[in-house]
Design a protein around this motif. Sequence first.
Motif, PDB file in Angstrom:
ATOM      1  N   ALA A 238      -2.326  29.633 -11.244  1.00  0.00           N
ATOM      2  CA  ALA A 238      -2.170  30.950 -11.855  1.00  0.00           C
ATOM      3  C   ALA A 238      -0.702  31.293 -12.028  1.00  0.00           C
ATOM      4  CB  ALA A 238      -2.867  32.006 -10.989  1.00  0.00           C
ATOM      5  N   ALA A 239       0.123  30.962 -11.019  1.00  0.00           N
ATOM      6  CA  ALA A 239       1.555  31.230 -11.126  1.00  0.00           C
ATOM      7  C   ALA A 239       2.184  30.388 -12.227  1.00  0.00           C
ATOM      8  CB  ALA A 239       2.229  30.950  -9.794  1.00  0.00           C
ATOM      9  N   ALA A 240       1.696  29.135 -12.342  1.00  0.00           N
ATOM     10  CA  ALA A 240       2.231  28.263 -13.387  1.00  0.00           C
ATOM     11  C   ALA A 240       1.894  28.805 -14.771  1.00  0.00           C
ATOM     12  CB  ALA A 240       1.670  26.861 -13.223  1.00  0.00           C
ATOM     13  N   ALA A 241       0.674  29.327 -14.925  1.00  0.00           N
ATOM     14  CA  ALA A 241       0.278  29.884 -16.220  1.00  0.00           C
ATOM     15  C   ALA A 241       1.115  31.101 -16.578  1.00  0.00           C
ATOM     16  CB  ALA A 241      -1.200  30.255 -16.190  1.00  0.00           C
ATOM     17  N   ALA A 242       1.550  31.859 -15.553  1.00  0.00           N
ATOM     18  CA  ALA A 242       2.360  33.062 -15.797  1.00  0.00           C
ATOM     19  C   ALA A 242       3.852  32.753 -15.797  1.00  0.00           C
ATOM     20  CB  ALA A 242       2.053  34.115 -14.733  1.00  0.00           C
ATOM     21  N   GLU A 243       4.197  31.436 -15.696  1.00  0.00           N
ATOM     22  CA  GLU A 243       5.598  31.008 -15.676  1.00  0.00           C
ATOM     23  C   GLU A 243       6.347  31.602 -14.491  1.00  0.00           C
ATOM     24  OE1 GLU A 243       6.881  28.751 -17.576  1.00  0.00           O
ATOM     25  OE2 GLU A 243       5.072  28.563 -18.765  1.00  0.00           O
ATOM     26  N   GLU A 244       5.655  31.725 -13.319  1.00  0.00           N
ATOM     27  CA  GLU A 244       6.286  32.277 -12.123  1.00  0.00           C
ATOM     28  C   GLU A 244       6.638  31.208 -11.103  1.00  0.00           C
ATOM     29  OE1 GLU A 244       3.593  35.104 -10.631  1.00  0.00           O
ATOM     30  OE2 GLU A 244       3.806  36.488 -12.315  1.00  0.00           O
ATOM     31  N   VAL A 245       6.408  29.931 -11.438  1.00  0.00           N
ATOM     32  CA  VAL A 245       6.733  28.863 -10.513  1.00  0.00           C
ATOM     33  C   VAL A 245       8.244  28.735 -10.408  1.00  0.00           C
ATOM     34  CG1 VAL A 245       6.552  26.393 -10.097  1.00  0.00           C
ATOM     35  CG2 VAL A 245       4.639  27.647 -11.100  1.00  0.00           C
ATOM     36  N   PRO A 246       8.814  28.703  -9.189  1.00  0.00           N
ATOM     37  CA  PRO A 246      10.270  28.625  -9.049  1.00  0.00           C
ATOM     38  C   PRO A 246      10.814  27.332  -9.634  1.00  0.00           C
ATOM     39  CG  PRO A 246       9.166  28.220  -6.951  1.00  0.00           C
ATOM     40  CD  PRO A 246       8.121  28.712  -7.902  1.00  0.00           C
ATOM     41  N   LEU A 304       5.292  20.420 -15.019  1.00  0.00           N
ATOM     42  CA  LEU A 304       4.222  21.001 -15.823  1.00  0.00           C
ATOM     43  C   LEU A 304       4.336  20.418 -17.210  1.00  0.00           C
ATOM     44  CD1 LEU A 304       4.466  24.734 -14.676  1.00  0.00           C
ATOM     45  CD2 LEU A 304       3.131  22.883 -13.693  1.00  0.00           C
ATOM     46  N   ALA A 305       3.255  19.835 -17.703  1.00  0.00           N
ATOM     47  CA  ALA A 305       3.281  19.128 -18.974  1.00  0.00           C
ATOM     48  C   ALA A 305       3.543  20.079 -20.128  1.00  0.00           C
ATOM     49  CB  ALA A 305       1.974  18.396 -19.199  1.00  0.00           C
ATOM     50  N   ALA A 306       4.169  19.543 -21.146  1.00  0.00           N
ATOM     51  CA  ALA A 306       4.463  20.334 -22.331  1.00  0.00           C
ATOM     52  C   ALA A 306       3.177  20.905 -22.932  1.00  0.00           C
ATOM     53  CB  ALA A 306       5.176  19.466 -23.372  1.00  0.00           C
ATOM     54  N   HIS A 307       3.274  22.148 -23.425  1.00  0.00           N
ATOM     55  CA  HIS A 307       2.186  22.866 -24.092  1.00  0.00           C
ATOM     56  C   HIS A 307       1.080  23.272 -23.107  1.00  0.00           C
ATOM     57  CE1 HIS A 307       4.038  22.078 -27.939  1.00  0.00           C
ATOM     58  NE2 HIS A 307       3.985  20.770 -27.735  1.00  0.00           N
ATOM     59  N   THR A 308       0.453  22.312 -22.420  1.00  0.00           N
ATOM     60  CA  THR A 308      -0.677  22.661 -21.551  1.00  0.00           C
ATOM     61  C   THR A 308      -0.239  23.282 -20.245  1.00  0.00           C
ATOM     62  OG1 THR A 308      -0.713  20.473 -20.488  1.00  0.00           O
ATOM     63  CG2 THR A 308      -2.003  20.743 -22.507  1.00  0.00           C
ATOM     64  N   ARG A 309       0.992  22.954 -19.798  1.00  0.00           N
ATOM     65  CA  ARG A 309       1.505  23.423 -18.503  1.00  0.00           C
ATOM     66  C   ARG A 309       0.600  22.991 -17.341  1.00  0.00           C
ATOM     67  NH1 ARG A 309       5.888  23.396 -20.474  1.00  0.00           N
ATOM     68  NH2 ARG A 309       7.312  25.172 -20.568  1.00  0.00           N
ATOM     69  N   ALA A 310      -0.154  21.891 -17.525  1.00  0.00           N
ATOM     70  CA  ALA A 310      -0.961  21.334 -16.439  1.00  0.00           C
ATOM     71  C   ALA A 310      -0.043  20.518 -15.537  1.00  0.00           C
ATOM     72  CB  ALA A 310      -2.064  20.446 -16.995  1.00  0.00           C
ATOM     73  N   PRO A 311      -0.209  20.609 -14.212  1.00  0.00           N
ATOM     74  CA  PRO A 311       0.677  19.883 -13.293  1.00  0.00           C
ATOM     75  C   PRO A 311       0.484  18.370 -13.395  1.00  0.00           C
ATOM     76  CG  PRO A 311      -1.104  20.926 -12.080  1.00  0.00           C
ATOM     77  CD  PRO A 311      -1.209  21.433 -13.479  1.00  0.00           C
ATOM     78  N   HIS A 312       1.585  17.648 -13.510  1.00  0.00           N
ATOM     79  CA  HIS A 312       1.606  16.188 -13.564  1.00  0.00           C
ATOM     80  C   HIS A 312       2.610  15.671 -12.542  1.00  0.00           C
ATOM     81  CE1 HIS A 312      -0.561  16.759 -17.276  1.00  0.00           C
ATOM     82  NE2 HIS A 312      -0.577  15.461 -17.557  1.00  0.00           N
ATOM     83  N   MET A 313       2.593  14.366 -12.322  1.00  0.00           N
ATOM     84  CA  MET A 313       3.606  13.729 -11.505  1.00  0.00           C
ATOM     85  C   MET A 313       3.966  12.384 -12.110  1.00  0.00           C
ATOM     86  SD  MET A 313       1.609  12.200  -8.208  1.00  0.00           S
ATOM     87  CE  MET A 313       2.067  10.490  -8.249  1.00  0.00           C
TER      88      MET A 313
END
Length: 364
Positions: A238-246, A304-313
């Motif tokens: 949820a934080a990643a979707a709101a661009e609140e991840v530090p 966070l992947a481009a466009h989708t902002r899904a977490p990747h490694m």
Amino acid sequence: MTDQPTAGNPPSVTAVIKFLKAAGFQHSRYTEAMRDDSGSGAKARSYSGGQVVVHWNEGDYDYRKRMGQLGITEPRDMPQHPDARTYAQEYAEALAPRYTVEISNGTDVYVTARETLPARPPGVPRAVSVRKALKAADVQHESVSAVDQPDHTRVAIRDEIALGPVRDALTAEGWIFEEFETLQHYGIKITGSTPDRPARLRKLRARREARAIELAGRAAVAKVEEGIRQTKAAEFLAAAAAEEVPQPQEPASAPEGLEVPLDQDKPVPYAYSPSGVRYEPGMRATLRTRDGFWAHGVVEAVYLAAHTRAPHMRFMADAYQVAPRRRAPKYMDNKPGKRGPAPAHTTPWEIPLDNKDLSPERFA
């Protein structure tokens, strides 16, 4: 009360083979004999006068292996298998309580109906009760089988590791038994019950109830912990979707103070998988590849992947090993292969954290 003697059923090939398999003996299967030793085992055929003849059949795989070990090139020079007579005696011993048996030529067991079956003594449990007791005691059911005999219950144990737990389970139940061995398995004959069996059962039930309560408590704690992990993962997403991840202290893809465009990957110091596992640079991870290997390596970056902002490694594999099968066939070992270095041409893996084949580094 003791069961009254009754007449035996006439034998059939199907009934005899079914019983021998339940009693722990291998059945001869010609269709598999060319590639493994499953072709060797009990073989039955009908004979005149309502008889069934049983003998041990050496499959092609074992036959050719023995021929090579003996250095023999012509089949006519092959001696009889040294265990053939022993197998015949073991088949006869197992079949004798329910059929009339006679060994001919040392290797052929002729089976006919018995005029009278032996009476079943009081206190001898049925095979279904034995199987339930072993299951309740968490004994490996794949390596243990039980079958009813007229005057006892026969248990076959194909794995020596399970022999001790089976003994303990039968003793705890208050059954009287005796042990024996065959070429293919360990055997137990249950012939009765101890006088104090009711007291033993009360103690056994109390112990199992206490164990069930303990396991339920552990399951509840595990469920709460899993809920906490799921909550952390949801909060992170949820934080990643709101661009609140530090942002990391030194973002590689954007100058200080500027947001990363949506068409570029956004580095983050850590991220959670949907199952609640936290991934961060520097930790080691394992990926199960589609070609059946475990790839082990150090996590180089989390983003966070481009466009989708899904977490990747992203991680570079430095070691590989053959992964165990997800579901191994019965009675087969399911161990991973020996770990070895990664090939020199290995490239970094870019893996979404919701990949079910991704995990922290596995050791086995």
